[in-house]
Design a protein around this motif. Structure first.
Motif, PDB file in Angstrom:
ATOM      1  N   ALA A  21       0.934   8.679   5.068  1.00  0.00           N
ATOM      2  CA  ALA A  21       1.041   8.258   6.366  1.00  0.00           C
ATOM      3  C   ALA A  21       0.601   6.694   6.349  1.00  0.00           C
ATOM      4  N   VAL A  22      -0.386   6.371   5.525  1.00  0.00           N
ATOM      5  CA  VAL A  22      -0.543   4.887   5.324  1.00  0.00           C
ATOM      6  C   VAL A  22       0.688   4.059   5.011  1.00  0.00           C
ATOM      7  N   PHE A  23       1.363   4.307   4.112  1.00  0.00           N
ATOM      8  CA  PHE A  23       2.305   3.423   3.646  1.00  0.00           C
ATOM      9  C   PHE A  23       3.630   3.743   4.643  1.00  0.00           C
ATOM     10  N   ALA A  24       3.739   4.741   5.364  1.00  0.00           N
ATOM     11  CA  ALA A  24       4.845   4.971   6.149  1.00  0.00           C
ATOM     12  C   ALA A  24       4.538   3.857   7.451  1.00  0.00           C
ATOM     13  N   THR A  25       3.422   3.935   7.873  1.00  0.00           N
ATOM     14  CA  THR A  25       2.828   3.053   8.878  1.00  0.00           C
ATOM     15  C   THR A  25       3.264   1.556   8.555  1.00  0.00           C
ATOM     16  N   LEU A  26       2.586   1.249   7.285  1.00  0.00           N
ATOM     17  CA  LEU A  26       3.080  -0.194   6.592  1.00  0.00           C
ATOM     18  C   LEU A  26       4.524  -0.522   6.839  1.00  0.00           C
ATOM     19  N   ASP A  27       5.151   0.283   6.085  1.00  0.00           N
ATOM     20  CA  ASP A  27       6.743   0.232   6.310  1.00  0.00           C
ATOM     21  C   ASP A  27       7.194   0.021   7.547  1.00  0.00           C
ATOM     22  N   LEU A  28       6.782   0.705   8.631  1.00  0.00           N
ATOM     23  CA  LEU A  28       7.105   0.584   9.988  1.00  0.00           C
ATOM     24  C   LEU A  28       6.767  -0.812  10.576  1.00  0.00           C
ATOM     25  N   LEU A  29       5.615  -1.118  10.363  1.00  0.00           N
ATOM     26  CA  LEU A  29       5.152  -2.398  10.639  1.00  0.00           C
ATOM     27  C   LEU A  29       5.793  -3.792  10.014  1.00  0.00           C
ATOM     28  N   GLU A  30       6.134  -3.509   8.838  1.00  0.00           N
ATOM     29  CA  GLU A  30       7.031  -4.596   8.007  1.00  0.00           C
ATOM     30  C   GLU A  30       8.013  -4.689   8.575  1.00  0.00           C
ATOM     31  N   GLU A  31       9.059  -3.693   8.952  1.00  0.00           N
ATOM     32  CA  GLU A  31      10.027  -3.789   9.568  1.00  0.00           C
ATOM     33  C   GLU A  31      10.120  -4.438  11.169  1.00  0.00           C
ATOM     34  N   ARG A  42      -6.323  -5.327  16.301  1.00  0.00           N
ATOM     35  CA  ARG A  42      -6.486  -3.960  15.745  1.00  0.00           C
ATOM     36  C   ARG A  42      -5.953  -3.920  14.214  1.00  0.00           C
ATOM     37  N   LEU A  43      -4.880  -4.503  14.210  1.00  0.00           N
ATOM     38  CA  LEU A  43      -4.215  -4.469  12.928  1.00  0.00           C
ATOM     39  C   LEU A  43      -4.669  -5.440  11.851  1.00  0.00           C
ATOM     40  N   TYR A  44      -5.244  -6.551  12.151  1.00  0.00           N
ATOM     41  CA  TYR A  44      -5.885  -7.319  11.274  1.00  0.00           C
ATOM     42  C   TYR A  44      -6.868  -7.134  10.348  1.00  0.00           C
ATOM     43  N   PRO A  45      -7.700  -6.402  10.861  1.00  0.00           N
ATOM     44  CA  PRO A  45      -9.170  -6.113   9.728  1.00  0.00           C
ATOM     45  C   PRO A  45      -8.650  -5.310   8.910  1.00  0.00           C
ATOM     46  N   THR A  46      -7.791  -4.206   9.068  1.00  0.00           N
ATOM     47  CA  THR A  46      -7.455  -3.618   7.883  1.00  0.00           C
ATOM     48  C   THR A  46      -6.578  -4.213   7.045  1.00  0.00           C
ATOM     49  N   LEU A  47      -5.584  -4.818   7.425  1.00  0.00           N
ATOM     50  CA  LEU A  47      -4.854  -5.807   6.579  1.00  0.00           C
ATOM     51  C   LEU A  47      -5.647  -6.908   5.582  1.00  0.00           C
ATOM     52  N   SER A  88      -7.659  -0.232  -4.196  1.00  0.00           N
ATOM     53  CA  SER A  88      -8.414   0.553  -5.448  1.00  0.00           C
ATOM     54  C   SER A  88      -9.408   1.542  -4.803  1.00  0.00           C
ATOM     55  N   HIS A  89     -10.470   1.138  -4.047  1.00  0.00           N
ATOM     56  CA  HIS A  89     -11.538   1.829  -3.501  1.00  0.00           C
ATOM     57  C   HIS A  89     -11.118   3.174  -2.655  1.00  0.00           C
ATOM     58  N   PHE A  90     -10.225   3.147  -1.899  1.00  0.00           N
ATOM     59  CA  PHE A  90      -9.609   4.297  -1.222  1.00  0.00           C
ATOM     60  C   PHE A  90      -8.376   4.917  -1.796  1.00  0.00           C
ATOM     61  N   LYS A  91      -7.774   4.190  -3.099  1.00  0.00           N
ATOM     62  CA  LYS A  91      -6.647   4.739  -3.552  1.00  0.00           C
ATOM     63  C   LYS A  91      -5.279   4.789  -2.780  1.00  0.00           C
ATOM     64  N   CYS A  92      -5.381   3.601  -1.952  1.00  0.00           N
ATOM     65  CA  CYS A  92      -4.081   3.316  -1.431  1.00  0.00           C
ATOM     66  C   CYS A  92      -3.230   2.649  -2.081  1.00  0.00           C
ATOM     67  N   SER A  93      -3.018   2.949  -3.356  1.00  0.00           N
ATOM     68  CA  SER A  93      -2.329   1.969  -4.479  1.00  0.00           C
ATOM     69  C   SER A  93      -0.857   2.120  -4.479  1.00  0.00           C
ATOM     70  N   VAL A  94      -0.275   2.653  -3.742  1.00  0.00           N
ATOM     71  CA  VAL A  94       1.167   2.711  -3.739  1.00  0.00           C
ATOM     72  C   VAL A  94       1.939   0.992  -3.727  1.00  0.00           C
ATOM     73  N   ARG A  95       1.445   0.555  -2.746  1.00  0.00           N
ATOM     74  CA  ARG A  95       2.013  -0.918  -2.766  1.00  0.00           C
ATOM     75  C   ARG A  95       0.697  -1.856  -2.170  1.00  0.00           C
ATOM     76  N   ARG A  96       0.832  -3.146  -2.553  1.00  0.00           N
ATOM     77  CA  ARG A  96      -0.176  -3.851  -1.911  1.00  0.00           C
ATOM     78  C   ARG A  96       0.230  -4.554  -0.682  1.00  0.00           C
ATOM     79  N   ILE A 123      -6.348 -13.935  -4.317  1.00  0.00           N
ATOM     80  CA  ILE A 123      -5.394 -13.897  -3.521  1.00  0.00           C
ATOM     81  C   ILE A 123      -5.384 -15.155  -2.360  1.00  0.00           C
ATOM     82  N   ASP A 124      -4.487 -15.880  -2.394  1.00  0.00           N
ATOM     83  CA  ASP A 124      -4.662 -17.186  -1.752  1.00  0.00           C
ATOM     84  C   ASP A 124      -4.473 -16.884  -0.152  1.00  0.00           C
ATOM     85  N   TRP A 125      -5.249 -16.757   0.530  1.00  0.00           N
ATOM     86  CA  TRP A 125      -5.138 -16.284   2.201  1.00  0.00           C
ATOM     87  C   TRP A 125      -4.816 -17.619   2.875  1.00  0.00           C
TER      88      TRP A 125
END
Length: 297
Positions: free
Chosen positions: A189-199, A218-223, A232-240, A292-294
């Motif tokens: 669900a995490v990466f399906a949502t990121l894919d939707l938001l990317e589009e 609401r989106l920014y703090p998670t990004l 790494s910590h939450f194993k959401c490691s499919v993509r960065r 990472i250079d923000w």
């Protein structure tokens, strides 16, 4: 972390409900007034981060006070370094128990204290930003953005639910899962949502067009926490995050705004998650990086 009651028999993380949900509103028990309310927040916590962003975006720094808690929680919970100048408490839990002596849940940020009534009004984090945007409108700074315009509220509310379920809370459901099935369900669900938001962001500057809204806040703090912690910590490691061109560019555009940049403390974020959440990271070791250079254009 006291997560026992928030893990289902199937190993799914089920977030506790918010205990204090009174409203700050005209004609109510807690009317909006400058100086009456005090926000307790953490730079480390994403739910609190959004309230800090809105407070600055709307120019409410002299209207609603703030106390920032230490990013490292111990067995007593969130600590107020040096003691709170408003209430004198050393731990946030004291305010919870002063308001409800029988309270047994986690003592969460953000929460709002009514100085006049001497009690917590709310720890209902979704409502806190909406309250700052609506009830405190008479004190917004000149030129402050309308983050919750009436014409877009239905669309904003609908997208906020998608962002919360799939991403804001989704990363926690992945990270705190105690079964493979619960983790697989959540991380998908995490990466399906990121894919939707990317589009969505590939064809617009912000989530609802050209203007900044509550959904962006609401989106920014998670990004902001994704590559540094959740990957790494939450194993959401499919993509960065940096693997999503539109989302990464969008996140940097928001970071370039003072209200977002000045409330983003990567050191406190990393120390909070990696040191405090020993159920996920037993050693408490804080990793170096990622580099990472923000500020990149």
């Amino acid at each position: 972390m006291k997560l026992g009651s928030e893990i289902s028999s199937a190993g799914r993380f089920v977030r506790q409900p918010n205990r204090f949900t009174a409203r700050i509103e005209q004609g109510g028990e807690h009317p909006p007034e400058p100086g009456r309310y005090h926000l307790y927040a953490s730079y480390a916590c994403p739910w609190a981060h959004r309230s800090l962003i809105v407070r600055e975006l709307l120019g409410l720094q002299d209207v609603v006070g703030v106390t920032i808690v230490d990013p490292i929680r111990d067995e007593k919970g969130w600590r107020v370094p040096g003691g709170d100048p408003v209430t004198g408490v050393e731990y946030l839990s004291e305010l919870y128990l002063a308001t409800d002596p029988g309270y047994e849940g986690r003592h969460t940020v953000p929460c709002v204290w009514d100085v006049t009534a001497g009690r917590l009004v709310t720890n209902d984090y979704p409502q806190i930003t909406l309250t700052l945007e609506s009830a405190f409108a008479p004190w917004h700074a000149e030129g402050a953005p309308d983050l919750y315009p009436s014409s877009l509220r239905e669309e904003i509310d609908a997208l906020n639910e998608v962002i919360f379920d799939g991403l804001n809370n989704g990363v926690y459901r992945a990270g705190f899962a105690t079964s493979q099935g619960a983790y697989d369900e959540a991380v998908t669900a995490v990466f399906a949502t990121l894919d939707l938001l990317e589009e969505r962001l590939a064809r617009r500057a912000h989530l609802h067009g050209d203007a900044l809204t509550e959904s962006d806040v609401r989106l920014y703090p998670t990004l902001a926490r994704f590559d540094a912690v959740y990957h790494s910590h939450f194993k959401c490691s499919v993509r960065r995050l940096v693997d999503y061109p539109a989302l990464w560019a969008y996140a940097r555009r928001l970071y370039a705004l003072p209200a977002f940049r000045d409330t983003t403390d990567f050191d406190q974020i990393k120390r909070h998650y990696f040191v405090t959440q020993r159920n996920v990271n037993p050693s408490g070791i804080v990793p170096r990086g990622p580099e990472i250079d923000w500020t990149a254009p």
